[in-house]
Scaffold this motif. Structure first.
Motif, mmCIF file in Angstrom:
data_model
loop_
_atom_site.group_PDB
_atom_site.id
_atom_site.type_symbol
_atom_site.label_atom_id
_atom_site.label_comp_id
_atom_site.label_asym_id
_atom_site.label_seq_id
_atom_site.Cartn_x
_atom_site.Cartn_y
_atom_site.Cartn_z
ATOM 1 N N TYR A 66 -51.724 -5.594 -3.048
ATOM 2 C CA TYR A 66 -50.877 -6.470 -2.238
ATOM 3 C C TYR A 66 -50.264 -5.730 -1.058
ATOM 4 C CZ TYR A 66 -51.059 -10.832 -4.809
ATOM 5 O OH TYR A 66 -51.483 -12.016 -5.342
ATOM 6 N N GLU A 67 -49.924 -4.475 -1.242
ATOM 7 C CA GLU A 67 -49.354 -3.716 -0.131
ATOM 8 C C GLU A 67 -50.338 -3.649 1.031
ATOM 9 O OE1 GLU A 67 -47.528 0.714 0.912
ATOM 10 O OE2 GLU A 67 -48.151 0.239 -1.140
ATOM 11 N N GLU A 68 -51.595 -3.371 0.737
ATOM 12 C CA GLU A 68 -52.606 -3.280 1.783
ATOM 13 C C GLU A 68 -52.791 -4.624 2.492
ATOM 14 O OE1 GLU A 68 -57.394 -2.278 2.206
ATOM 15 O OE2 GLU A 68 -56.290 -1.692 0.389
ATOM 16 N N VAL A 69 -52.858 -5.712 1.712
ATOM 17 C CA VAL A 69 -53.059 -7.042 2.296
ATOM 18 C C VAL A 69 -51.861 -7.445 3.145
ATOM 19 C CG1 VAL A 69 -53.240 -9.503 1.735
ATOM 20 C CG2 VAL A 69 -54.670 -7.843 0.536
ATOM 21 N N LEU A 70 -50.654 -7.193 2.659
ATOM 22 C CA LEU A 70 -49.452 -7.603 3.391
ATOM 23 C C LEU A 70 -49.277 -6.810 4.678
ATOM 24 C CD1 LEU A 70 -46.951 -8.146 0.452
ATOM 25 C CD2 LEU A 70 -48.063 -9.880 1.860
ATOM 26 N N LEU A 71 -49.580 -5.542 4.648
ATOM 27 C CA LEU A 71 -49.486 -4.753 5.878
ATOM 28 C C LEU A 71 -50.479 -5.261 6.909
ATOM 29 C CD1 LEU A 71 -48.961 -1.134 4.473
ATOM 30 C CD2 LEU A 71 -47.277 -2.607 5.611
ATOM 31 N N GLN A 72 -51.639 -5.709 6.435
ATOM 32 C CA GLN A 72 -52.629 -6.303 7.340
ATOM 33 C C GLN A 72 -52.067 -7.579 7.967
ATOM 34 O OE1 GLN A 72 -56.365 -7.249 5.427
ATOM 35 N NE2 GLN A 72 -57.038 -8.555 7.123
ATOM 36 N N VAL A 73 -51.438 -8.423 7.164
ATOM 37 C CA VAL A 73 -50.841 -9.663 7.670
ATOM 38 C C VAL A 73 -49.750 -9.358 8.686
ATOM 39 C CG1 VAL A 73 -49.407 -11.658 7.037
ATOM 40 C CG2 VAL A 73 -51.383 -11.043 5.633
ATOM 41 N N LEU A 74 -48.896 -8.396 8.367
ATOM 42 C CA LEU A 74 -47.779 -8.078 9.256
ATOM 43 C C LEU A 74 -48.265 -7.490 10.584
ATOM 44 C CD1 LEU A 74 -45.205 -6.672 6.669
ATOM 45 C CD2 LEU A 74 -45.202 -8.909 7.804
ATOM 46 N N ARG A 75 -49.360 -6.752 10.539
ATOM 47 C CA ARG A 75 -49.924 -6.242 11.803
ATOM 48 C C ARG A 75 -50.463 -7.380 12.649
ATOM 49 N NH1 ARG A 75 -51.633 -1.837 8.437
ATOM 50 N NH2 ARG A 75 -53.621 -2.905 8.027
ATOM 51 N N LEU A 76 -51.049 -8.384 11.992
ATOM 52 C CA LEU A 76 -51.531 -9.557 12.727
ATOM 53 C C LEU A 76 -50.375 -10.327 13.347
ATOM 54 C CD1 LEU A 76 -54.227 -10.907 10.238
ATOM 55 C CD2 LEU A 76 -54.658 -9.985 12.526
ATOM 56 N N TYR A 77 -49.262 -10.381 12.600
ATOM 57 C CA TYR A 77 -48.111 -11.139 13.093
ATOM 58 C C TYR A 77 -47.415 -10.417 14.239
ATOM 59 C CZ TYR A 77 -43.355 -12.895 13.337
ATOM 60 O OH TYR A 77 -42.152 -13.379 13.798
ATOM 61 N N GLU A 78 -47.143 -9.122 14.027
ATOM 62 C CA GLU A 78 -46.424 -8.343 15.035
ATOM 63 C C GLU A 78 -46.684 -6.865 14.802
ATOM 64 O OE1 GLU A 78 -42.026 -8.721 16.822
ATOM 65 O OE2 GLU A 78 -42.070 -8.037 14.741
ATOM 66 N N PRO A 79 -47.522 -6.256 15.592
ATOM 67 C CA PRO A 79 -47.847 -4.834 15.383
ATOM 68 C C PRO A 79 -46.599 -3.971 15.368
ATOM 69 C CG PRO A 79 -49.292 -5.811 17.020
ATOM 70 C CD PRO A 79 -48.209 -6.818 16.755
ATOM 71 N N ALA A 80 -46.532 -3.108 14.383
ATOM 72 C CA ALA A 80 -45.418 -2.176 14.296
ATOM 73 C C ALA A 80 -45.680 -0.982 15.202
ATOM 74 C CB ALA A 80 -45.227 -1.703 12.859
ATOM 75 N N PRO A 81 -44.653 -0.333 15.712
ATOM 76 C CA PRO A 81 -44.844 0.862 16.541
ATOM 77 C C PRO A 81 -45.330 2.018 15.696
ATOM 78 C CG PRO A 81 -42.524 0.557 16.057
ATOM 79 C CD PRO A 81 -43.228 -0.645 15.522
ATOM 80 N N SER A 82 -45.720 3.088 16.346
ATOM 81 C CA SER A 82 -46.147 4.266 15.599
ATOM 82 C C SER A 82 -45.024 4.719 14.694
ATOM 83 C CB SER A 82 -46.507 5.412 16.576
ATOM 84 O OG SER A 82 -45.394 5.715 17.400
ATOM 85 N N GLY A 83 -45.378 5.116 13.495
ATOM 86 C CA GLY A 83 -44.355 5.438 12.503
ATOM 87 C C GLY A 83 -44.221 4.351 11.469
ATOM 88 N N GLY A 84 -44.795 3.196 11.747
ATOM 89 C CA GLY A 84 -44.893 2.149 10.738
ATOM 90 C C GLY A 84 -43.711 1.233 10.628
ATOM 91 N N VAL A 85 -42.626 1.476 11.391
ATOM 92 C CA VAL A 85 -41.433 0.643 11.254
ATOM 93 C C VAL A 85 -41.005 0.131 12.616
ATOM 94 C CG1 VAL A 85 -39.029 0.569 10.539
ATOM 95 C CG2 VAL A 85 -40.664 1.913 9.223
ATOM 96 N N ARG A 86 -40.808 -1.171 12.715
ATOM 97 C CA ARG A 86 -40.340 -1.740 13.972
ATOM 98 C C ARG A 86 -38.810 -1.686 14.020
ATOM 99 N NH1 ARG A 86 -37.913 -5.995 14.716
ATOM 100 N NH2 ARG A 86 -38.506 -6.888 12.716
ATOM 101 N N PRO A 87 -38.227 -1.011 14.988
ATOM 102 C CA PRO A 87 -36.765 -0.920 15.033
ATOM 103 C C PRO A 87 -36.148 -2.302 15.269
ATOM 104 C CG PRO A 87 -37.734 -0.106 17.065
ATOM 105 C CD PRO A 87 -38.877 -0.335 16.144
ATOM 106 N N GLU A 88 -35.004 -2.501 14.672
ATOM 107 C CA GLU A 88 -34.300 -3.781 14.838
ATOM 108 C C GLU A 88 -33.778 -3.930 16.247
ATOM 109 O OE1 GLU A 88 -32.911 -7.455 13.757
ATOM 110 O OE2 GLU A 88 -34.285 -6.070 12.786
ATOM 111 N N GLU A 89 -33.945 -5.148 16.762
ATOM 112 C CA GLU A 89 -33.463 -5.385 18.113
ATOM 113 C C GLU A 89 -31.962 -5.585 18.120
ATOM 114 O OE1 GLU A 89 -35.648 -8.750 19.395
ATOM 115 O OE2 GLU A 89 -37.556 -7.685 19.495
#
Length: 364
Positions: free
Chosen positions: A341-364
């Motif tokens: 599930y971790e692999e599938v969900l990370l794939q979904v989240l990349r499709l929704y909104e690519p995360a920056p390098s480091g794997g975490v999108r900083p909060e706006e």
């Protein structure tokens, strides 16, 4: 009275019955047959021979049953109040103070298993926000109460980015709550539908499921004994996905004090039966959605469910068709298959909104 009168008094007439004590023994009933004069005395003797250990064991069993009923009643009453169950995570709170996931658990999922599911999803979901889940009320599934509780949590925490995770039938609840929030001016950004049916047509083996709905809609509640048979039968239908030990453990788990009440389960079944994704086609506006499923799913027809959600929310669905291939059980099982599930969900989240390098999108 003199001896003569006594003798006369003891005489029997020729028609008088002979006393039991002087009857011919061959004429007495055989031991163990009806009428045996010693049967009652033997029963009394047998009762006397019951061991003290057996008596105490029986008394202890009765006491445990009474205690279990009392504990069950107390826990069921405690869980009559709907609750938002949060998973403390200081790092996620620091990075995403205004973003949160809300998990909507599936059919017959207890509060304990809900927390287990959240823990399994944590590595992937905390790359976007904090974690919380809905603890359904034992009084029954009431979507309006869920909507109110989620909305109140959003306001209290001043959340700005909201994501929903629908576990099995919880995806249906998530869609309806998202539509309700939209009417209140709150937008849900993404809904993940984990093996969620789009309607009753997607549910396989509906016989027992429809029986529970019929009883609930008619005003009847399933008693504990009948529920035990229902739980066992449901798992035997999907025996290929479980060992005999798992069948026994899962059946008993549903009869424990911690399990959802029969009223809650019947109301969930009724909700599934009457739900239609098409009712919310125009209600989600810009909310994105992603369906993840497994072609080997024997609880929900994955292909039919995906088609149903596509028909209702085609423009909202993310591209691609991520599947939880290899997961067992095949239906909505992140708690058993966290790595898949971790692999599938990370794939979904990349499709929704690519995360920056480091794997975490900083909060706006």
């Amino acid at each position: 009275m003199n001896s003569a009168s006594s003798s006369r008094g003891n005489r029997r007439g020729s028609g008088d019955p002979e006393p039991e004590s002087v009857r011919d023994p061959e004429m007495l009933p055989a031991p163990g047959t009806p009428g045996d004069p010693g049967a009652f005395l033997r029963k009394v003797s047998d009762l006397h021979r019951i061991s003290r250990r057996r008596f105490l064991a029986g008394s202890a069993a009765g006491l445990l049953l009474a205690t279990d009923l009392a504990v069950t009643s107390r826990i069921q009453r405690y869980r009559e109040e709907l609750e938002i169950l949060r998973v403390p995570d200081k790092e996620a709170q620091r990075r995403f103070p205004r973003a949160m996931w809300f998990l909507f658990p599936g059919y017959k999922i207890s509060w304990e298993e809900t927390r287990w599911i959240l823990g399994s999803l944590r590595p992937a979901l905390t790359t976007r926000g904090q974690l919380a889940a809905v603890g359904y009320s034992n009084l029954g599934l009431r979507v309006q109460d869920i909507l109110d509780a989620v909305h109140r949590c959003i306001l209290d925490l001043r959340l700005e980015r909201i994501y929903f995770y629908g576990h099995s039938f919880g995806g249906m609840v998530a869609v309806q709550v998202a539509a309700g929030l939209r009417e209140r001016g709150v937008a849900v950004e993404l809904i993940i539908l984990d093996s969620s049916p789009s309607g009753k047509k997607d549910v396989l083996d509906r016989a027992m499921f429809e029986g529970a709905v019929f009883l609930y809609d008619a005003g009847y509640r399933v008693p504990l004994g009948l529920r035990g048979g229902y739980e066992l039968g449901e798992r035997l239908v999907h025996k290929d996905e479980r060992s005999w030990r798992t069948i026994g453990e899962q059946t008993l788990a549903q009869l424990s004090p911690l399990a959802p009440s029969s009223t809650l389960i019947q109301s969930q079944a009724s909700f599934i039966y009457h739900f239609s994704a098409a009712r919310f086609t125009a209600a989600l506006a810009g909310t994105k959605a992603a369906f993840i499923g497994n072609p080997r799913d024997e609880t929900v027809n994955s292909a039919s469910a995906r088609a149903g959600w596509t028909d209702a929310f085609g423009s909202n669905l993310l591209p691609g068709s991520p599947v939880t291939e290899g997961a067992r059980p095949a239906h909505a099982s992140p708690q058993w298959n966290p790595e898949i599930y971790e692999e599938v969900l990370l794939q979904v989240l990349r499709l929704y909104e690519p995360a920056p390098s480091g794997g975490v999108r900083p909060e706006e």
